[in-house]
Design a protein around this motif. Structure first.
Motif, PDB file in Angstrom:
ATOM      1  N   THR A 144       0.487  -1.337  -0.273  1.00 13.69           N
ATOM      2  CA  THR A 144       0.308   0.177   0.376  1.00 13.69           C
ATOM      3  C   THR A 144       0.862   1.731  -0.044  1.00 13.69           C
ATOM      4  O   THR A 144       1.417   1.638   1.052  1.00 13.69           O
ATOM      5  CB  THR A 144      -1.112   0.065   1.538  1.00 13.69           C
ATOM      6  N   GLU A 145       1.729   1.917  -0.947  1.00 10.85           N
ATOM      7  CA  GLU A 145       2.338   2.560  -1.463  1.00 10.85           C
ATOM      8  C   GLU A 145       1.516   4.122  -1.001  1.00 10.85           C
ATOM      9  O   GLU A 145       1.942   4.884   0.052  1.00 10.85           O
ATOM     10  CB  GLU A 145       2.813   3.058  -2.868  1.00 10.85           C
ATOM     11  N   SER A 146      -0.015   4.231  -0.181  1.00  8.95           N
ATOM     12  CA  SER A 146      -0.620   5.440  -0.109  1.00  8.95           C
ATOM     13  C   SER A 146       0.026   6.161   0.797  1.00  8.95           C
ATOM     14  O   SER A 146       0.305   6.402   1.385  1.00  8.95           O
ATOM     15  CB  SER A 146      -1.949   5.552  -0.500  1.00  8.95           C
ATOM     16  N   ILE A 147      -0.033   4.847   1.887  1.00 13.81           N
ATOM     17  CA  ILE A 147       0.128   4.599   3.306  1.00 13.81           C
ATOM     18  C   ILE A 147       1.947   5.538   3.322  1.00 13.81           C
ATOM     19  O   ILE A 147       2.617   6.199   4.482  1.00 13.81           O
ATOM     20  CB  ILE A 147      -0.266   3.414   4.168  1.00 13.81           C
ATOM     21  N   LEU A 148       2.564   4.527   2.973  1.00 14.41           N
ATOM     22  CA  LEU A 148       4.007   4.611   2.950  1.00 14.41           C
ATOM     23  C   LEU A 148       4.707   6.159   2.383  1.00 14.41           C
ATOM     24  O   LEU A 148       5.620   6.820   3.263  1.00 14.41           O
ATOM     25  CB  LEU A 148       4.738   3.917   1.410  1.00 14.41           C
ATOM     26  N   THR A 149       3.540   7.269   1.439  1.00 18.80           N
ATOM     27  CA  THR A 149       4.326   8.234   0.964  1.00 18.80           C
ATOM     28  C   THR A 149       3.926   8.651   1.889  1.00 18.80           C
ATOM     29  O   THR A 149       4.726  10.052   2.248  1.00 18.80           O
ATOM     30  CB  THR A 149       3.504   8.248  -0.429  1.00 18.80           C
ATOM     31  N   GLU A 266       5.575  15.749 -15.629  1.00 20.60           N
ATOM     32  CA  GLU A 266       6.776  15.286 -15.958  1.00 20.60           C
ATOM     33  C   GLU A 266       6.837  13.782 -15.282  1.00 20.60           C
ATOM     34  O   GLU A 266       7.647  13.059 -16.400  1.00 20.60           O
ATOM     35  CB  GLU A 266       8.357  16.067 -14.920  1.00 20.60           C
ATOM     36  N   MET A 267       6.083  13.775 -14.586  1.00 22.50           N
ATOM     37  CA  MET A 267       6.724  12.150 -14.131  1.00 22.50           C
ATOM     38  C   MET A 267       4.814  11.791 -13.832  1.00 22.50           C
ATOM     39  O   MET A 267       3.729  12.072 -13.946  1.00 22.50           O
ATOM     40  CB  MET A 267       6.726  12.372 -12.429  1.00 22.50           C
ATOM     41  N   SER A 268       4.633  10.502 -13.602  1.00 27.84           N
ATOM     42  CA  SER A 268       4.000   9.450 -13.454  1.00 27.84           C
ATOM     43  C   SER A 268       4.055   8.747 -12.004  1.00 27.84           C
ATOM     44  O   SER A 268       5.021   8.076 -11.799  1.00 27.84           O
ATOM     45  CB  SER A 268       3.384   9.212 -14.699  1.00 27.84           C
ATOM     46  N   GLY A 269       3.443   7.705 -11.883  1.00 29.37           N
ATOM     47  CA  GLY A 269       3.093   6.822 -11.005  1.00 29.37           C
ATOM     48  C   GLY A 269       3.244   7.206  -9.067  1.00 29.37           C
ATOM     49  O   GLY A 269       3.266   8.506  -9.025  1.00 29.37           O
ATOM     50  N   GLU A 270       3.475   6.507  -9.049  1.00 22.76           N
ATOM     51  CA  GLU A 270       4.057   6.394  -7.250  1.00 22.76           C
ATOM     52  C   GLU A 270       5.227   6.988  -6.764  1.00 22.76           C
ATOM     53  O   GLU A 270       4.861   8.051  -6.125  1.00 22.76           O
ATOM     54  CB  GLU A 270       4.799   4.723  -6.562  1.00 22.76           C
ATOM     55  N   VAL A 271       6.280   7.201  -7.788  1.00 27.51           N
ATOM     56  CA  VAL A 271       7.175   8.419  -7.527  1.00 27.51           C
ATOM     57  C   VAL A 271       6.849   9.864  -7.773  1.00 27.51           C
ATOM     58  O   VAL A 271       7.207  10.830  -6.662  1.00 27.51           O
ATOM     59  CB  VAL A 271       8.773   8.104  -8.528  1.00 27.51           C
ATOM     60  N   GLU A 272       5.816   9.837  -8.620  1.00 26.16           N
ATOM     61  CA  GLU A 272       5.267  11.068  -9.150  1.00 26.16           C
ATOM     62  C   GLU A 272       4.573  12.040  -7.242  1.00 26.16           C
ATOM     63  O   GLU A 272       4.175  12.602  -6.774  1.00 26.16           O
ATOM     64  CB  GLU A 272       4.796  11.492 -10.204  1.00 26.16           C
ATOM     65  N   LYS A 273       3.565  10.453  -7.000  1.00 27.70           N
ATOM     66  CA  LYS A 273       2.519  11.119  -5.793  1.00 27.70           C
ATOM     67  C   LYS A 273       3.570  11.569  -4.525  1.00 27.70           C
ATOM     68  O   LYS A 273       3.700  12.233  -3.898  1.00 27.70           O
ATOM     69  CB  LYS A 273       1.788   9.706  -5.390  1.00 27.70           C
ATOM     70  N   LEU A 274       4.749  10.198  -4.670  1.00 24.00           N
ATOM     71  CA  LEU A 274       5.846  10.685  -3.504  1.00 24.00           C
ATOM     72  C   LEU A 274       6.381  11.660  -3.910  1.00 24.00           C
ATOM     73  O   LEU A 274       6.663  12.745  -2.493  1.00 24.00           O
ATOM     74  CB  LEU A 274       6.893   9.737  -3.254  1.00 24.00           C
ATOM     75  N   LEU A 275       7.032  12.636  -4.531  1.00 23.30           N
ATOM     76  CA  LEU A 275       7.799  13.673  -4.786  1.00 23.30           C
ATOM     77  C   LEU A 275       6.695  15.085  -4.794  1.00 23.30           C
ATOM     78  O   LEU A 275       6.968  16.060  -4.221  1.00 23.30           O
ATOM     79  CB  LEU A 275       8.257  13.943  -6.259  1.00 23.30           C
ATOM     80  N   VAL A 276       5.333  14.794  -5.374  1.00 21.83           N
ATOM     81  CA  VAL A 276       4.429  16.036  -5.115  1.00 21.83           C
ATOM     82  C   VAL A 276       4.255  15.688  -3.144  1.00 21.83           C
ATOM     83  O   VAL A 276       3.901  17.225  -2.615  1.00 21.83           O
ATOM     84  CB  VAL A 276       2.897  15.602  -5.938  1.00 21.83           C
ATOM     85  N   ALA A 277       3.991  14.823  -2.955  1.00 24.20           N
ATOM     86  CA  ALA A 277       3.179  14.693  -1.426  1.00 24.20           C
ATOM     87  C   ALA A 277       4.993  15.451  -0.531  1.00 24.20           C
ATOM     88  O   ALA A 277       4.259  16.415   0.395  1.00 24.20           O
ATOM     89  CB  ALA A 277       3.470  13.683  -1.046  1.00 24.20           C
ATOM     90  N   ILE A 278       6.150  15.279  -0.758  1.00 28.23           N
ATOM     91  CA  ILE A 278       6.891  15.884  -0.336  1.00 28.23           C
ATOM     92  C   ILE A 278       7.197  17.218  -0.496  1.00 28.23           C
ATOM     93  O   ILE A 278       7.105  18.157   0.411  1.00 28.23           O
ATOM     94  CB  ILE A 278       8.184  15.782  -0.998  1.00 28.23           C
TER      95      ILE A 278
END
Length: 358
Positions: A144-149, A266-278
């Motif tokens: 569950t990447e959303s929790i980790l993010t 520029e990005m997609s997927g879980e890395v996009e969500k994580l960097l946006v969250a940061i």
């Protein structure tokens, strides 16, 4: 279009959402405000130490509620939502001494569902609670990447290190090793840097460095064909919050777009969500959590685990600020949203933690 935009009700203010993430004018005026990841103040929490706290009285009340014929849920709610976590730990310890049983085990045996999960969260020390959420996110099929993010983007170095120490104590394994076996690609690169808990915590800002970083980010994304994700990961996962705030301003000066907009295009997927969250947490941690709460109550069904994690986890840190941001962003109070979304003992306890109507 984001899920939040797709599912928003007419009460949702798009302009408010845009301004909180895109307006950088106020960003540099509050480098040490409660928006910082390094916040340690408890002044903005809805839950405080109970003034006339008496451990023995609480233990007696809990025993009566649990050991009597049927469980008195009202007593469990009144006692556990109106004490700080430190006070709950004293109660749990005294309860075990008096009964020979762990309070958490009795709560698990006498309650169920979301209400049980909430009470267990309340009597769990914060580092162990985060640790349990990470374990829940990575166990079983799929992660569950959303929790980790959410956890790793929003926690301070100390919170992450305390969580890692607790993880080792609980499982006998290193948290970072378990994460490494569960995540992959650019998402893994970013998450594993955050999981080290070594973000720069300097409060001073190097304006020249911020301009240089902004230029590097612009050339790694907007300006080139294809995106150099490593540059984004390195800067966003290592620099201090005040330094990144300056970098966000410098980036917009160069690109005419916000860094968040560039990442999203520029990005997609879980890395996009994580960097946006940061980026969102660098700008405004309470607004980030307000948005997470909003999304958890939209769409098909309510995501009670996210409600529990955020409201319990932030109740002694910045829930007052989260409530204020929620009202500003969505034009309705968090308290009234909870009232319409959750019910029963779970809803009552959650609303008490949330505090009075705004």
């Amino acid at each position: 279009m984001s899920t939040l935009e797709k599912t928003a009700t007419p009460r949702f203010s798009t302009s408010a959402k845009m301004s909180v993430w895109d307006d950088l004018d106020l960003l540099l005026d509050s480098p040490s405000s409660s928006s910082s990841l390094a916040t340690t103040s408890k002044e903005r929490g809805t839950v405080k130490d109970k003034v006339d706290f008496k451990v023995d009285e609480d233990v007696t009340a809990l025993r009566k509620a649990i050991e009597g014929l049927g469980t008195t849920e009202k007593t469990l709610i009144d006692v556990l939502t109106q004490r700080s976590n430190a006070q709950r730990q004293l109660v749990a310890s005294a309860y075990e001494k008096a009964t020979g049983r762990k309070l958490v085990a009795d709560l698990e045996g006498d309650t169920h569902g979301d209400f049980e999960n909430l009470l267990v969260a309340l009597v769990t020390p914060p580092a162990l609670f985060d640790c349990n959420e990470v374990i829940r996110a990575i166990k079983g099929p799929g992660t569950t990447e959303s929790i980790l993010t959410e956890i790793f983007a929003s926690r301070s170095n100390k919170q992450i290190r305390d969580m890692a120490d607790t993880y080792l104590k609980e499982t006998g394994r290193l948290m970072i090793h378990d994460l490494k076996s569960e995540v992959s690609g650019d998402y893994a690169k970013a998450l594993l840097i955050l999981a080290e808990g070594k973000r720069d915590e300097s409060t001073s800002v190097d304006a020249a460095k911020a301009k240089e970083d902004a230029k590097i980010l612009y050339e790694a994304g907007e300006k080139k064909w294809g995106t150099d994700e490593d540059k984004f990961i390195d800067i966003l996962c290592h620099r201090s919050v005040p330094q990144l705030r300056q970098t966000l301003v410098e980036y917009k000066n160069i690109s005419k777009k916000t860094l968040q907009e560039s990442i999203e295009s520029e990005m997609s997927g879980e890395v996009e969500k994580l960097l946006v969250a940061i980026v969102k947490c660098v700008k405004n941690v309470p607004a980030y959590f307000a948005e997470r709460l909003f999304k958890s109550m939209r769409g098909a069904g309510t995501d009670e685990s996210t409600l529990t994690r955020i409201i319990v986890g932030r109740s002694e840190i910045d829930l007052l600020d989260i409530k204020a941001e929620y009202k500003k962003l969505f034009g309705v109070s968090l308290h009234s949203e909870l009232k319409s979304e959750v019910s029963g003992n779970y809803g009552e306890a959650l609303m008490l933690l949330c505090g009075t109507e705004d």
